[in-house]
Scaffold this active site. Structure first.
Site, PDB file in Angstrom:
ATOM      1  N   HIS A 176      -9.007  -4.186  -0.808  1.00 46.39           N
ATOM      2  CA  HIS A 176      -7.756  -3.759  -0.188  1.00 46.39           C
ATOM      3  C   HIS A 176      -7.519  -4.526   1.117  1.00 46.39           C
ATOM      4  CE1 HIS A 176      -4.402  -1.026  -0.026  1.00 46.39           C
ATOM      5  NE2 HIS A 176      -4.704  -0.612   1.187  1.00 46.39           N
TER       6      HIS A 176
ATOM      7  N   SER B 221       0.818  -1.203   0.000  1.00 44.83           N
ATOM      8  CA  SER B 221       0.000   0.000   0.000  1.00 44.83           C
ATOM      9  C   SER B 221       0.861   1.265   0.000  1.00 44.83           C
ATOM     10  CB  SER B 221      -0.961  -0.053   1.196  1.00 44.83           C
ATOM     11  OG  SER B 221      -1.982   0.907   1.088  1.00 44.83           O
TER      12      SER B 221
ATOM     13  N   GLU C  40     -10.206  -3.690  -5.885  1.00 42.46           N
ATOM     14  CA  GLU C  40      -9.582  -2.600  -5.127  1.00 42.46           C
ATOM     15  C   GLU C  40      -9.739  -1.243  -5.805  1.00 42.46           C
ATOM     16  OE1 GLU C  40      -5.957  -2.755  -3.010  1.00 42.46           O
ATOM     17  OE2 GLU C  40      -5.571  -4.830  -3.621  1.00 42.46           O
TER      18      GLU C  40
END
Length: 272
Positions: A244, A122, A214
C-alpha cells in the site's frame, strides 16, 4: 476486465517519506472544497479532480499539493484537490457529500462532465466510487473517466487479501478502526457507502491500479470483476510485490517506479 500484471522496473524502490520534498513552483489557489494546482496546464484540456486518501481521518496538504502538481504535469490539466470533512468528527455521509459538492462545483463552474477526470487513492477511491453511484442514481452526468490507486471498495472487509498480505502496512485491525469511525451507524455491506455492494452498471471507464502485495488487492480485483460483468469498461494494473502507498514513488525524482506510474497517468489523462 483487462488485467495487466506489471513487474517493478529494475532498480525501483518505494521511498520513505523522510527526505522527500513537498515544495512546488506554483502557489495552490484556494477554491470552494479545496485548492487548484496548475502546472502549465490548459483549461481547454479539461480538469482533473483529485480525491486524497488518509483512511477517511487524515489529510496532508503539502503532500497532496505536490502529488497534484505531478498529476497536472502528466495530464496537462489543472487539478482540483478536493478537501472533505474527516472522520471521526464527520462520519458518513458527510465526507461523501463534500466530494459530491466538489464535483458539482466544477460542473456548475462551467466544466462539462465529459472534460472532467477523477483520480482517487485508497479511502478517497471509496468516496469517488460512491460518488459515481450517487450521481448515476440521481440522473446526473458522470465524469469522463476515473483512475483509482489502491482502492477501498468493500467496507465490510471481506477480501481474503486483507489476511494474506503480511508485508503490507495495512492490517485488518487498522481497517476495522478507520472504516468503523467513517461508517458510524451505517452498514458496511450496503451501497453507496460500500461501493462493491452496489449496482456497477452505467459507470464511466475505470483504470484501477493496485500493488500485488496489498491487503486491499482484492478490493480492486473484486470491484473490477463485478463492474466489468455489469458492462463497465475496466482496466486493472497490478504492480508485482508492491505494498500500500507504493505510489509515493512519484514524488522521488528519477525513481523508475514513479516514472512508470506517471506515464500511465499521462496516457490515461491525455487520451480523454
Amino acid at each position: 476486465m483487462d488485467l495487466t500484471v506489471l513487474p517493478v522496473p529494475d532498480g525501483a524502490t518505494v521511498p520513505g517519506f523522510a527526505g522527500l520534498s513537498f515544495e512546488i513552483p506554483v502557489e495552490p489557489v484556494p477554491v470552494p472544497w479545496g485548492v487548484t494546482v496548475r502546472a502549465e496546464a490548459s483549461d481547454e484540456a479539461g480538469h482533473l479532480m483529485y480525491v486524497h486518501g488518509g483512511g477517511f481521518e487524515h489529510r496532508n496538504p503539502p503532500l497532496m499539493n505536490r502529488a497534484a502538481y505531478e498529476f497536472s504535469r502528466a495530464t496537462g490539466r489543472p487539478v482540483l484537490v478536493a478537501h472533505h470533512r474527516l472522520a471521526p468528527a464527520h462520519p458518513y455521509p458527510e465526507p461523501l457529500e463534500d466530494v459530491l459538492a466538489a464535483y458539482r462545483g466544477l460542473v456548475d463552474g462551467g466544466v462539462p462532465p465529459q472534460r472532467i477526470l477523477v483520480l482517487a487513492e485508497s479511502s478517497g477511491a471509496a468516496l469517488t466510487l460512491s460518488m459515481l453511484l450517487r450521481l448515476r442514481d440521481a440522473g446526473e452526468e458522470l465524469p469522463a473517466g476515473v483512475l483509482t490507486w489502491s482502492a477501498v471498495t468493500d467496507l465490510a472487509i471481506t477480501g481474503a487479501s486483507v489476511d494474506d498480505s503480511p508485508e503490507d502496512p495495512v492490517t485488518r485491525e487498522l481497517l476495522t478502526r478507520l472504516i468503523g469511525q467513517y461508517l458510524g451507524d451505517a452498514p458496511g455491506d450496503r451501497a453507496p457507502q460500500s461501493p462493491l455492494y452496489g449496482d456497477l452498471s452505467g459507470l464511466p471507464p475505470l483504470v484501477m491500479v493496485v500493488g500485488g502485495a496489498e491487503a486491499l488487492r482484492d478490493d480492486t480485483l473484486r470491484f473490477a470483476e463485478k463492474a466489468s460483468a455489469a458492462g463497465t469498461k475496466v482496466e486493472v494494473d497490478v504492480y508485482e510485490g508492491m505494498p500500500h502507498v507504493f505510489q509515493i514513488a512519484i514524488l522521488e525524482p528519477g525513481n523508475a517506479l514513479g516514472r512508470s506510474l506517471l506515464d500511465r497517468i499521462a496516457r490515461w489523462g491525455r487520451a480523454r
